[in-house]
Enzyme design. Sequence first.
Site: not given
Ligand code: NDP
Ligand code: 2IT
Length: 449
Positions: A128, A168
């Site tokens: 990461k 992420d």
């Molecule tokens: P994005 O940046 O696309 O979206 C994040 C969302 O979560 C936004 O709505 C953001 O609000 C909100 N958010 C972020 N930080 C906070 C916080 N501290 N408190 C409250 N709200 C928060 O990210 P993703 O959708 O990609 O990721 C969301 C989650 O999913 C994370 O935990 C990530 O690690 C996990 N994840 C993502 C993967 C991926 O493929 N993208 C894969 C597996 C897990 P704001 O805009 O106000 O910051």
């Molecule tokens: O938390 C996760 O699994 C991710 N943000 C996706 C990682 C990836 O390599 O696609």
Amino acid sequence: MITKKSILEAIEIVKKRNPAQPEFLQAVTEVFESVEPAIARRPDYIKNKILQRIAEPERIIIFRVPWMDDRGEIQINRGFRIEMSSAIGPYKGGLRFHPSVYIGILKFLAFEQVFKNALTTCPIGGGKGGSDFDPKGKSDNEVMRFCQSFMTELCRHIGPNTDVPAGDIGVGAREIGYLFGQYKRIRNEFTGVLTGKALAWGGSLIRPEATGYGSVYFSDEMLKTRNDGLKGKVCTVSGSGNVAQYTVEKLNQLGAKVVTLSDSEGMIYDPSGIDEEKLTFVFELKNVRRGRISEYAEKYNNVEYYQGKRPWGIKCDCAFPSATQNEITADDAKTLVKNGCILVSEGANMPTEPDGVRVFIENKILYGPGKAANAGGVATSALEMSQNAMHLSWTRDEVDRRLREIMTEIHRNAYETAKEYDYPNNLVVGANIAGFTKIADAMIEQGLV
Ligand code: NDP
Ligand code: 2IT
């Protein structure tokens, strides 16, 4: 007895060695405690000091990221890449750009990633990275200059067979594009060094959708064990980014009704449901205009906006935390259970605090921990790597079918492993032991490295 003692000692060592990294310690403690039944059967795990080795990153890279903002002022951020484990494949995991990023957050994410990736059935190790850079309020040019500076250092440490980053929080299609462009320019190599790329230059269909879709597929597998399904279920979703958006899309397709979304400033409650048309508005609002979710309540009638609130007080059948770590407290978990919630599927990484997890387990909620439920994203990244290696692209249906099969297999593996170790229906124990034993065995087979 010896097992318990060894585990407690290993936790103590991690605690001493990593002061002021509470999120990392939280993730490590959960895994170490829940793999006790596996270690009890395998004294060689203790002899080989697997716990101590698995919690120590193979390599950590920390670097300065200088860049110039639009006013001509110099800015300095800090960049990181945690290369946690290469036991079963090249390091693989996302990059997070968020002001809260520090080494402890990235170490927790890298640690979770190792077990998650082991569960995917794909040959990927765990890593990461990211930065305390805040993309919010920055121009596209500023984001590009930051990404170029970040990659100027990172490019010496990664490669398609070494370490393959992805997105992420705060890192989506735009950032991956700028990062890829700079990698290619410096290394003079067009290669699958990042995943989440755009379709025209090596990306995979379904990768943008994969985490959200996967979390919903996983929830469907959990419901099947009780002869139930998603049709007609009222669902709450937190976040409004990549994972949340495609969670809503798939839930709608499967006949559920989603009534909430949120961001770091507040949540919206739409009792009539976030249908396809409203979701199209959310895509445009968040991905193009990069606005706030409060605008949803301004745009549509009979929608309430609650500043500073998360969705867990809203009555629902199923909850999909899809924003960030520790967004469900023990009190939130009790409220969800009290209001009749029967399922929690974690799209986010470690969104539930440990005491909240205990509430779900004790109340026999169908609880899908993040490292199982959200593994569809990284699994589809691995499918992107396969397509890159073969220099071809699969169809949307092909990738979606593989994603569906992978989520079904992750659920089966966690479910069966839980049963085998006498913790029936406990997918925390099942997922952790299934991931852990795969990594531990690979480490032993490869000797002391
Ligand atoms: P994005 O940046 O696309 O979206 C994040 C969302 O979560 C936004 O709505 C953001 O609000 C909100 N958010 C972020 N930080 C906070 C916080 N501290 N408190 C409250 N709200 C928060 O990210 P993703 O959708 O990609 O990721 C969301 C989650 O999913 C994370 O935990 C990530 O690690 C996990 N994840 C993502 C993967 C991926 O493929 N993208 C894969 C597996 C897990 P704001 O805009 O106000 O910051
Ligand atoms: O938390 C996760 O699994 C991710 N943000 C996706 C990682 C990836 O390599 O696609």
